[in-house]
Design an enzyme around this catalytic site. Structure first.
Site, short mmCIF file in Angstrom:
data_model
loop_
_atom_site.label_atom_id
_atom_site.label_comp_id
_atom_site.label_asym_id
_atom_site.label_seq_id
_atom_site.Cartn_x
_atom_site.Cartn_y
_atom_site.Cartn_z
N TYR A 84 31.26 78.84 46.16
CA TYR A 84 32.43 79.68 46.45
C TYR A 84 32.87 79.45 47.90
O TYR A 84 34.05 79.22 48.17
CB TYR A 84 32.07 81.15 46.22
CG TYR A 84 33.23 82.11 46.34
CD1 TYR A 84 34.12 82.30 45.29
CD2 TYR A 84 33.44 82.83 47.52
CE1 TYR A 84 35.18 83.18 45.40
CE2 TYR A 84 34.50 83.71 47.63
CZ TYR A 84 35.36 83.89 46.57
OH TYR A 84 36.43 84.76 46.70
N SER A 143 39.47 83.33 51.43
CA SER A 143 38.50 84.42 51.38
C SER A 143 37.88 84.56 52.77
O SER A 143 38.08 83.69 53.63
CB SER A 143 37.42 84.03 50.36
OG SER A 143 36.22 84.73 50.57
P1 NDP Z 1 39.83 88.87 39.44
O1 NDP Z 1 38.59 88.44 38.74
O2 NDP Z 1 40.39 90.19 39.15
O3 NDP Z 1 40.97 87.80 39.27
C1 NDP Z 1 40.74 86.43 39.09
C2 NDP Z 1 41.92 85.90 38.32
O4 NDP Z 1 41.79 84.49 38.15
C3 NDP Z 1 42.02 86.54 36.96
O5 NDP Z 1 43.37 86.87 36.74
C4 NDP Z 1 41.58 85.43 36.01
O6 NDP Z 1 42.25 85.56 34.78
C5 NDP Z 1 42.04 84.20 36.78
N1 NDP Z 1 41.33 82.98 36.43
C6 NDP Z 1 40.01 82.70 36.61
N2 NDP Z 1 39.74 81.48 36.15
C7 NDP Z 1 40.89 80.98 35.66
C8 NDP Z 1 41.26 79.75 35.05
N3 NDP Z 1 40.36 78.78 34.83
N4 NDP Z 1 42.54 79.57 34.68
C9 NDP Z 1 43.45 80.55 34.89
N5 NDP Z 1 43.19 81.71 35.47
C10 NDP Z 1 41.91 81.93 35.84
O7 NDP Z 1 39.47 88.74 40.99
P2 NDP Z 1 40.34 88.89 42.30
O8 NDP Z 1 41.67 89.47 42.01
O9 NDP Z 1 39.46 89.55 43.26
O10 NDP Z 1 40.48 87.37 42.76
C11 NDP Z 1 41.72 86.75 42.99
C12 NDP Z 1 41.54 85.71 44.09
O11 NDP Z 1 41.21 86.38 45.30
C13 NDP Z 1 40.40 84.73 43.82
O12 NDP Z 1 40.78 83.45 44.26
C14 NDP Z 1 39.28 85.26 44.68
O13 NDP Z 1 38.37 84.28 45.05
C15 NDP Z 1 40.07 85.80 45.86
N6 NDP Z 1 39.36 86.76 46.68
C16 NDP Z 1 38.91 87.96 46.18
C17 NDP Z 1 38.26 88.86 47.00
C18 NDP Z 1 37.77 90.19 46.54
O14 NDP Z 1 37.08 90.88 47.33
N7 NDP Z 1 38.11 90.64 45.35
C19 NDP Z 1 38.01 88.54 48.42
C20 NDP Z 1 38.53 87.27 48.83
C21 NDP Z 1 39.17 86.43 47.99
P3 NDP Z 1 41.47 85.34 33.38
O15 NDP Z 1 40.19 86.12 33.47
O16 NDP Z 1 42.41 85.84 32.35
O17 NDP Z 1 41.27 83.88 33.29
#
Ligand code: NDP
Length: 259
Positions: free
Chosen positions: A163, A150
């Site tokens: 985070y 991130s």
């Molecule tokens: P989302 O919330 O859309 O995606 C997060 C994903 O992680 C979901 O698919 C969720 O699925 C899954 N997830 C969360 N906890 C668990 C768990 N315990 N086991 C399995 N799956 C899990 O957010 P983003 O797409 O934005 O985030 C994806 C990655 O990108 C993350 O690591 C985030 O920190 C990173 N990121 C995002 C940014 C942004 O601006 N959006 C910026 C920088 C980094 P489910 O809910 O079904 O569990």
């Protein structure tokens, strides 16, 4: 995609954690569009079903596996990997993308529970999944591991200390695995997304209008990113185009981190 292209992923098998939405789903789409099969895991069955339908439209359902799995549950991850390897014959690409955030006004106000939850999902689970996946790559002497960091891997933030700590750790874990496994022909890199519109951030503009405006103003590209903006770098790091690239962290941020 022409055969033998540097970016061709035909015959390759990818596992994307948190691939049922947002950035993870964007990367899974890019992999399948470039010829790979992809397994996606997440907790929400409804999101998994919707993502599976979307991915199946690209190259048919034979290229897709969607499984409910919590990345903090070692047994569940192990069982998914066995299913994946049984169905597709191996594992070539792992994307550690699953992530969560918990905010507080200042670091000392973040509860111990929230701290533990964020560190478990964003950092400890990367070690869990990677440790279980690596032997499959070592066995075939090839693999690509992509960890999702991130902007908070680089910058501090007053309101999301767990985070930021977890995402800072992603960079050092990436380097450590890269050093260890270059001998096994497994490349380990990180992508550092900028500000991307997903479920995690879709209320950000409403909740923090000043910060939202600051981000757009500071991003030379002049906009937030979309999940599809991550696809090119993910395909690069998953393909033979990056065979001599390991241990690095690539910002995909519209220039946010350069000034
Ligand atoms: P989302 O919330 O859309 O995606 C997060 C994903 O992680 C979901 O698919 C969720 O699925 C899954 N997830 C969360 N906890 C668990 C768990 N315990 N086991 C399995 N799956 C899990 O957010 P983003 O797409 O934005 O985030 C994806 C990655 O990108 C993350 O690591 C985030 O920190 C990173 N990121 C995002 C940014 C942004 O601006 N959006 C910026 C920088 C980094 P489910 O809910 O079904 O569990």
């Amino acid at each position: 995609m022409t055969e033998n292209s540097l970016f061709d992923l035909s015959g390759r098998v990818a596992l994307v954690t948190g691939g049922n939405g947002g950035i993870g789903l964007g990367m899974a789409k890019a992999f399948i569009e470039h010829g790979a099969s992809a397994a996606i895991i997440g907790r929400s069955q409804a999101k998994l079903d919707a993502a599976e339908t979307e991915l199946s439209k690209i190259a048919g359902s034979d290229s897709v596996l969607a499984a409910q799995c919590d990345v903090t549950d070692r047994d569940s991850v192990s069982s998914v990997l066995e299913t994946l390897v049984g169905r597709f014959g191996g594992l070539d690409i792992l994307v550690n993308n699953a992530g969560v955030n918990r905010r507080a006004d200042e670091p000392h106000l973040l509860s111990a529970e929230d701290w533990e939850y964020v560190i478990d999902v964003n950092l400890t689970s990367i070690h869990t999944v990677t440790s279980l996946a690596f032997p499959y790559m070592k066995e075939r002497r090839r693999g690509k591991i992509i960890n999702i960091g991130s902007m908070m891997s680089i910058f501090g933030t007053a309101y999301a200390p767990a985070y930021a700590a977890s995402k800072g750790g992603v960079i050092q874990y990436t380097k450590s695995c890269a050093v260890a496994w270059a001998k096994d022909n497994v490349q380990v890199n990180a992508i550092l997304p900028g500000w991307i519109v997903t479920e995690m951030t879709n209320q950000f503009k409403e909740l923090f209008p000043d910060r939202h405006a600051m981000i757009v103003g500071r991003t030379p590209a002049g906009r937030w990113g979309q999940p599809a903006d991550l696809g090119g770098t993910a395909v690069f790091l998953a393909s033979s185009a990056s065979d001599f690239v390991t241990g690095t962290s690539i910002p995909v941020d519209g220039g946010y981190s350069v000034w």
